[in-house]
Design a protein around this motif. Structure first.
Motif, PDB file in Angstrom:
ATOM      1  N   HIS A  42       0.811  -1.087   0.070  1.00  0.00           N
ATOM      2  CA  HIS A  42      -0.089  -0.009   0.045  1.00  0.00           C
ATOM      3  C   HIS A  42       1.010   1.418  -0.157  1.00  0.00           C
ATOM      4  CE1 HIS A  42      -3.673  -2.374   0.420  1.00  0.00           C
ATOM      5  NE2 HIS A  42      -3.135  -2.979   1.294  1.00  0.00           N
ATOM      6  N   ASN A  43       2.212   1.189  -0.599  1.00  0.00           N
ATOM      7  CA  ASN A  43       2.897   2.352  -0.699  1.00  0.00           C
ATOM      8  C   ASN A  43       3.653   2.828   0.504  1.00  0.00           C
ATOM      9  OD1 ASN A  43       4.164   3.961  -2.638  1.00  0.00           O
ATOM     10  ND2 ASN A  43       2.508   5.601  -2.329  1.00  0.00           N
ATOM     11  N   TYR A  44       3.668   2.038   1.364  1.00  0.00           N
ATOM     12  CA  TYR A  44       4.466   2.417   2.926  1.00  0.00           C
ATOM     13  C   TYR A  44       6.074   2.322   2.255  1.00  0.00           C
ATOM     14  CZ  TYR A  44       6.420   2.171   7.472  1.00  0.00           C
ATOM     15  OH  TYR A  44       6.983   2.538   8.660  1.00  0.00           O
ATOM     16  N   TRP A  62       3.888   7.442   3.806  1.00  0.00           N
ATOM     17  CA  TRP A  62       2.838   6.580   2.735  1.00  0.00           C
ATOM     18  C   TRP A  62       2.448   8.044   1.743  1.00  0.00           C
ATOM     19  CZ3 TRP A  62       0.611   2.066   4.058  1.00  0.00           C
ATOM     20  CH2 TRP A  62       0.504   1.623   5.889  1.00  0.00           C
TER      21      TRP A  62
END
Length: 142
Positions: A42-44, A62
């Motif tokens: 989730h784009n962390y 994020w």
């Protein structure tokens, strides 16, 4: 001289467990790894500050999009090594991520700070953050 690195892989982030444990002492490699498995897709990402081969600061972040604000960069789990606090490390990370948000064409930056963490509240207000509302939670597991 401090070095800044952006981490994008689970292996790089797992190597940061010792500084993460300053926030979450009960975290093991397994607990931390399981969470990263859910967050990284989730784009962390993480930003670390290294001095003399030691991580002295870490900020998870994020980049996402929400209806009410559009594209934003959110800080998550910011920690400065206990031996390096009040030495400008938080400012280095905040300034870096501010510039990244600008380069990524974000409309804003966001973060959560505990209502009892007055030091963090003061720090972020001094860096241009303002309270926008309340972050309400409802515990489902105890």
């Amino acid at each position: 001289m401090s070095q800044l690195l952006e981490l994008t892989t689970k292996e790089e982030m797992l190597a940061q467990l010792p500084i993460i444990q300053q926030l979450y002492p009960d975290y093991t490699n397994e607990i931390y790894g399981d969470l990263l498995d859910k967050m990284i897709p989730h784009n962390y990402k993480q930003l670390i500050v290294i001095e003399n081969n030691t991580t002295i600061g870490l900020a998870g972040f994020w980049i996402g999009t929400k209806l009410w604000c559009g594209k934003y960069l959110e800080f998550d789990n910011v920690v400065v090594h206990q031996d390096f606090r009040s030495k400008g490390i938080g400012t280095i990370m905040t300034n870096y991520l501010n510039q990244k948000a600008i380069e990524e064409n974000c409309n804003m930056m966001a973060l959560d700070a505990y209502t009892t963490n007055f030091g963090a509240q003061k720090f972020y207000m001094n860096h241009g953050f303002v309270p926008k509302g309340f972050h309400f939670i409802k515990y489902l597991k105890h």
